[in-house]
Design an enzyme around this catalytic site. Structure first.
Site, PDB file in Angstrom:
ATOM      1  N   ALA A  66      16.357 -42.040  14.372  1.00 33.46           N
ATOM      2  CA  ALA A  66      17.233 -42.143  12.971  1.00 33.46           C
ATOM      3  C   ALA A  66      18.012 -40.846  12.688  1.00 33.46           C
ATOM      4  O   ALA A  66      17.399 -39.546  13.250  1.00 33.46           O
ATOM      5  CB  ALA A  66      16.463 -42.313  11.912  1.00 33.46           C
ATOM      6  N   GLY A 121      13.099 -43.580  16.171  1.00 35.86           N
ATOM      7  CA  GLY A 121      13.720 -44.872  16.106  1.00 35.86           C
ATOM      8  C   GLY A 121      14.359 -45.393  17.377  1.00 35.86           C
ATOM      9  O   GLY A 121      14.678 -46.515  17.537  1.00 35.86           O
ATOM     10  N   GLU A 170      11.746 -47.018  19.131  1.00 30.00           N
ATOM     11  CA  GLU A 170      11.372 -48.221  18.122  1.00 30.00           C
ATOM     12  C   GLU A 170      12.480 -49.384  18.335  1.00 30.00           C
ATOM     13  O   GLU A 170      11.841 -50.547  18.444  1.00 30.00           O
ATOM     14  CB  GLU A 170      11.135 -47.809  16.761  1.00 30.00           C
ATOM     15  N   GLU A 191       8.515 -37.786  15.242  1.00 32.10           N
ATOM     16  CA  GLU A 191       8.592 -37.739  13.748  1.00 32.10           C
ATOM     17  C   GLU A 191       7.646 -36.618  13.379  1.00 32.10           C
ATOM     18  O   GLU A 191       7.901 -35.985  12.235  1.00 32.10           O
ATOM     19  CB  GLU A 191       8.372 -38.802  13.289  1.00 32.10           C
TER      20      GLU A 191
HETATM   21  N1  CO8 Z   1      19.599 -37.165  14.102  1.00 37.99           N
HETATM   22  C1  CO8 Z   1      20.773 -36.377  13.817  1.00 37.99           C
HETATM   23  N2  CO8 Z   1      21.332 -35.706  14.747  1.00 37.99           N
HETATM   24  C2  CO8 Z   1      20.715 -35.573  15.855  1.00 37.99           C
HETATM   25  C3  CO8 Z   1      19.386 -36.348  16.176  1.00 37.99           C
HETATM   26  C4  CO8 Z   1      18.646 -37.057  15.174  1.00 37.99           C
HETATM   27  N3  CO8 Z   1      17.680 -37.618  15.353  1.00 37.99           N
HETATM   28  N4  CO8 Z   1      19.138 -35.909  17.566  1.00 37.99           N
HETATM   29  C5  CO8 Z   1      20.193 -35.097  17.885  1.00 37.99           C
HETATM   30  N5  CO8 Z   1      21.040 -35.032  16.868  1.00 37.99           N
HETATM   31  C6  CO8 Z   1      22.111 -34.266  16.982  1.00 37.99           C
HETATM   32  C7  CO8 Z   1      22.008 -32.672  17.432  1.00 37.99           C
HETATM   33  O1  CO8 Z   1      21.685 -32.203  15.951  1.00 37.99           O
HETATM   34  C8  CO8 Z   1      23.074 -31.955  17.712  1.00 37.99           C
HETATM   35  O2  CO8 Z   1      24.279 -32.084  16.864  1.00 37.99           O
HETATM   36  P1  CO8 Z   1      25.186 -30.868  16.753  1.00 37.99           P
HETATM   37  O3  CO8 Z   1      25.847 -30.702  18.096  1.00 37.99           O
HETATM   38  O4  CO8 Z   1      25.995 -31.228  15.682  1.00 37.99           O
HETATM   39  O5  CO8 Z   1      24.265 -29.540  16.482  1.00 37.99           O
HETATM   40  C9  CO8 Z   1      23.490 -33.153  18.770  1.00 37.99           C
HETATM   41  O6  CO8 Z   1      22.626 -34.370  18.619  1.00 37.99           O
HETATM   42  C10 CO8 Z   1      22.857 -32.865  20.107  1.00 37.99           C
HETATM   43  O7  CO8 Z   1      21.408 -32.649  20.224  1.00 37.99           O
HETATM   44  P2  CO8 Z   1      20.975 -30.990  20.647  1.00 37.99           P
HETATM   45  O8  CO8 Z   1      21.933 -30.058  20.703  1.00 37.99           O
HETATM   46  O9  CO8 Z   1      19.835 -30.836  19.919  1.00 37.99           O
HETATM   47  O10 CO8 Z   1      20.277 -31.711  22.190  1.00 37.99           O
HETATM   48  P3  CO8 Z   1      19.485 -31.104  23.038  1.00 37.99           P
HETATM   49  O11 CO8 Z   1      19.697 -31.666  24.391  1.00 37.99           O
HETATM   50  O12 CO8 Z   1      19.270 -29.521  23.059  1.00 37.99           O
HETATM   51  O13 CO8 Z   1      18.001 -31.660  22.649  1.00 37.99           O
HETATM   52  C11 CO8 Z   1      16.612 -33.636  21.652  1.00 37.99           C
HETATM   53  C12 CO8 Z   1      17.861 -33.015  22.719  1.00 37.99           C
HETATM   54  C13 CO8 Z   1      15.302 -32.801  22.357  1.00 37.99           C
HETATM   55  C14 CO8 Z   1      16.526 -34.906  21.710  1.00 37.99           C
HETATM   56  C15 CO8 Z   1      17.038 -33.006  20.302  1.00 37.99           C
HETATM   57  O14 CO8 Z   1      18.302 -33.160  19.742  1.00 37.99           O
HETATM   58  C16 CO8 Z   1      15.922 -33.334  19.221  1.00 37.99           C
HETATM   59  O15 CO8 Z   1      14.924 -33.055  19.174  1.00 37.99           O
HETATM   60  N6  CO8 Z   1      16.383 -34.290  18.505  1.00 37.99           N
HETATM   61  C17 CO8 Z   1      15.551 -34.848  17.389  1.00 37.99           C
HETATM   62  C18 CO8 Z   1      14.743 -35.920  17.714  1.00 37.99           C
HETATM   63  C19 CO8 Z   1      13.717 -36.659  16.886  1.00 37.99           C
HETATM   64  O16 CO8 Z   1      13.201 -35.689  16.168  1.00 37.99           O
HETATM   65  N7  CO8 Z   1      13.987 -38.190  16.440  1.00 37.99           N
HETATM   66  C20 CO8 Z   1      13.515 -38.567  15.540  1.00 37.99           C
HETATM   67  C21 CO8 Z   1      14.170 -38.734  14.452  1.00 37.99           C
HETATM   68  S1  CO8 Z   1      12.960 -39.376  12.933  1.00 37.99           S
HETATM   69  C22 CO8 Z   1      13.070 -41.049  13.477  1.00 37.99           C
HETATM   70  O17 CO8 Z   1      13.591 -41.670  14.230  1.00 37.99           O
HETATM   71  C23 CO8 Z   1      12.289 -42.039  12.461  1.00 37.99           C
HETATM   72  C24 CO8 Z   1      12.753 -43.449  12.460  1.00 37.99           C
HETATM   73  C25 CO8 Z   1      12.134 -44.023  11.166  1.00 37.99           C
HETATM   74  C26 CO8 Z   1      12.937 -43.519  10.052  1.00 37.99           C
HETATM   75  C27 CO8 Z   1      12.380 -44.284   8.798  1.00 37.99           C
HETATM   76  C28 CO8 Z   1      11.950 -43.142   7.881  1.00 37.99           C
HETATM   77  C29 CO8 Z   1      12.872 -42.671   6.504  1.00 37.99           C
END
Ligand code: CO8
Length: 645
Positions: free
Chosen positions: A451, A496, A499, A519
């Site tokens: 998400a 997500g 999921e 998460e």
């Molecule tokens: N949401 C928003 N932006 C994201 C997300 C995300 N989940 N994941 C990556 N991005 C963005 C980054 O912020 C970055 O943006 P910017 O260039 O503007 O800074 C861009 O994508 C590229 O990402 P990274 O620079 O971080 O790329 P890396 O290759 O260094 O890292 C990772 C990749 C490991 C995937 C890292 O981006 C990461 O950890 N992302 C988050 C993953 C995460 O925690 N996902 C779970 C989110 S919560 C969820 O899914 C719950 C679902 C249920 C929701 C219902 C409850 C309300």
């Protein structure tokens, strides 16, 4: 093969004089014909009795008797040019002037046989495949002397025999089938030489990824290592760009010749006793199937470029001669021609052999962005419709539809808008009768990183609750859609994102994919179904471990837990997803829909109730026209055509 060819002609009503140099050979041949005819008769496949058919075959040792009244003569002596020349010259001196002289050679130049006769315009290649009684393919090979009339007569003749002729317009080493098979063998031998993968691993990739009926080493053993060796040598001598490896030469010299000696690449219980090697799809998981097939695609392009054969004939020859489910150009279009070109360049840089130099026609297709199925045009044209929404790209490639999550700069994180578009798109595709299977994947290096964290930055608890319901509702649509949905995980599938994949019916993942439920690191828990779904799929202990630690795991580990159906290398992911999609798309749509519902909804109720739902579904499906078609086709030994009615 001679006796098989004689039998085929006799079965089609021709009087046949079968000539050999030894009484015993002829006796043996007649026995084999008799055995084969009786077998066909017992299966009800003959319109006459075996005796009537055999009465048309006259065995003789006398060349004069065999040829003097013949309209058509075909030789099937060993592949020794001088021997064949002798036979052609003899037959030419005896046969009536109108008679056509054909060779069943699989490798020798027709031109040279024509040269020893006084009727070069009536000399032609007519290459049957073993066993001729069963296999439908016949390669008809024209030399530069062969007249169009002779070609037409032989093509018509092949059809009268119930065969499927393909025209080889110019004499060329290996014609179509052996040339392309030779290229596959060449690559398999060199892959083995690299020592990264063994025989079983390469064969498993052939069988399970490329859907070849046998692994390539299994096939070499089956044909005979000596036969393959001589076939490859003959093609090399005539200019085919193959190079044999040292280990293959050694195996040939060691006299371990495959099934016939009881040992080759595999071991068999006794000489001549073939047992199918036991292989599993997992064994071939890390072998790049595109590498096995790309040089063969390049050789097939060469045949078209040099006007040796037409594209459609080449594909027909590959399907019928090698028993591949798809032609070589269809396979190329499915892989994506850009991927094929990249693979060839990579191989060329590594080994510097001519076979890998990408052919001009292939390169020009890629240059013009004709990349195969995905762009609507490659070697063939496809009915493809591409539509771009704000966050998704939708490609309708009948009978498949691809939904591509398209926010690559945000790793395809699920925004509110994306959730709305996903829900709407699935509902639309559900109504589209032309679409039978939906594949969802991501643009760029990520499938979906979960998400969009930004969108719930300032959420209240109630907002988050509603958001969680919204995401579950969108994913619920995927479970509700009456068509199979495949997730093709090309990179990150996190939170997500995982999921979303779990809401699909099948998950195929690239070997470089990374999955997890991170998460917990954000101070939250999964909100789109993972606490329930992941626990059901991989067991609650393992699910707890992933959810508590937020650890990200490899696709391979995911496959071990039963979360991922199949792993492909990154370059193969699209091909494998498409291959599985197309395979499922051939199945009856209503049965697929009911099976999906029974499995998806039946699991939430007591087993007794689930079984009743299954029985009701069974009854419902049995009442469809497709069930009538499936049962009828099975009994008539035909391929069913399901219409979704
Ligand atoms: N949401 C928003 N932006 C994201 C997300 C995300 N989940 N994941 C990556 N991005 C963005 C980054 O912020 C970055 O943006 P910017 O260039 O503007 O800074 C861009 O994508 C590229 O990402 P990274 O620079 O971080 O790329 P890396 O290759 O260094 O890292 C990772 C990749 C490991 C995937 C890292 O981006 C990461 O950890 N992302 C988050 C993953 C995460 O925690 N996902 C779970 C989110 S919560 C969820 O899914 C719950 C679902 C249920 C929701 C219902 C409850 C309300």
């Amino acid at each position: 093969m001679g006796h098989g060819i004689a039998q085929v002609f006799a079965m089609a009503g021709f009087e046949v004089w079968m000539r050999d140099i030894d009484e015993n050979i002829l006796k043996n041949a007649m026995e084999k014909i008799k055995w084969s005819l009786e077998k066909l008769h017992s299966k009800g496949r003959l319109s006459e009795t075996p005796r009537e058919i055999i009465s048309r075959i006259h065995a003789t040792l006398d060349m004069n008797e065999a040829c003097r009244n013949a309209d058509f003569i075909i030789e099937a002596v060993p592949e020794i040019l001088d021997l064949k020349k002798k036979i052609f010259s003899e037959a030419d001196s005896i046969a009536p002037s109108h008679a056509i002289l054909a060779s069943n050679t699989s490798s020798l130049p027709i031109q040279e046989l024509a040269n020893v006769t006084k009727r070069p315009d009536k000399v032609i290649g007519m290459h049957f495949f073993n066993p001729p009684v069963i296999l439908k393919l016949v390669e008809v090979i024209k030399s530069s002397y062969t007249s169009d009339e002779t070609v037409q007569i032989v093509i018509d003749l092949a059809k009268r025999l119930g065969k499927e002729p393909v025209l080889v317009k110019k004499d060329s080493p290996g014609f179509i089938v052996n040339r392309i098979l030779g290229a596959i063998i060449h690559e398999a031998l060199w892959m083995l030489e690299d020592k990264k993968f063994g025989v079983k691993e390469i064969d498993a990739a052939c069988r399970f990824k490329l859907e070849m009926p046998m692994g390539i080493f299994e096939l070499i053993d089956y044909i005979g290592i000596d036969v393959v060796y001589h076939m490859m040598k003959a093609m090399i001598d005539r200019g085919a760009p193959f190079t044999l490896t040292k280990s293959f030469e050694e195996l040939f010299k060691s006299n371990n010749l495959g099934v016939k000696t009881g040992k080759g690449y595999y071991s068999y219980p006794a000489p001549g006793k073939y047992v199918k090697p036991s292989l599993s799809s997992l064994m071939g998981q890390n072998v790049n199937s595109l590498q096995i097939i790309a040089p063969a695609i390049n050789e097939a392009v060469h045949l078209v470029e040099e006007d040796i054969a037409d594209l459609v004939d080449i594909d027909k020859a590959i399907r019928l001669g090698l028993n591949f489910p798809h032609g070589i150009f269809e396979i190329a279009d499915n892989f994506g021609l850009d991927n094929v070109l990249n693979m060839l360049n990579e191989l060329y840089n590594k080994r510097k052999m001519d076979i890998y130099k990408p052919r001009k026609y292939l390169a020009s297709l890629v240059e013009n962005n004709n990349l195969g199925r995905k762009t609507g045009k490659g070697f063939y044209e496809y009915d493809v419709d591409v539509r771009k929404l704000d966050t998704l790209k939708i490609i309708r490639e009948k009978p498949l539809a691809w939904i591509i999550l398209n926010r690559p700069q945000k790793l395809n994180a699920l925004s509110i808008e994306m959730l709305d578009e996903i829900k709407r798109t699935f509902a639309e595709l559900d109504k589209d009768k032309d679409i039978r299977v939906i594949i969802i994947t991501g643009a760029g290096k990520s499938f979906c990183a979960g998400a969009d964290v930004k969108s719930f930055e300032n959420f209240s608890g109630v907002d988050a609750f509603k958001y969680s319901l919204k995401i579950q509702d969108a994913f619920g649509e995927i479970e509700r859609v009456g068509k199979p949905v495949i997730a093709a995980i090309n990179g990150y599938a996190l939170g997500g994102g995982l999921e979303l994949a779990m809401a699909c019916d099948l998950i195929i993942a690239s070997s470089s994919a990374i999955i997890g439920q991170p998460e917990i690191n954000l101070g939250i828990i999964p909100g789109a179904g993972a606490t329930q779904k992941l626990a059901r799929i991989i067991g609650s202990n393992k699910a707890k471990e992933l959810i508590y630690t937020g650890d990200m795991i490899s696709a391979e580990e995911g496959a071990r837990y039963g979360l991922i159906n199949q792993i492909a290398l990154a370059e193969e992911l699209e091909y494998i997803a498409r291959k599985i999609g197309l395979k499922i798309a051939e199945k009856p749509p209503l049965s697929l829909m009911i099976a999906k519902y029974v499995i998806n909804y039946g699991k939430d109720v007591a087993e007794k109730v689930g079984k009743i739902i299954e029985a009701l579904g069974f009854g419902l499906v049995r009442s469809t026209r497709d069930a009538e078609e499936g049962i009828k086709a099975f009994l008539e030994k035909k391929k069913p055509k399901f219409k979704g009615e």
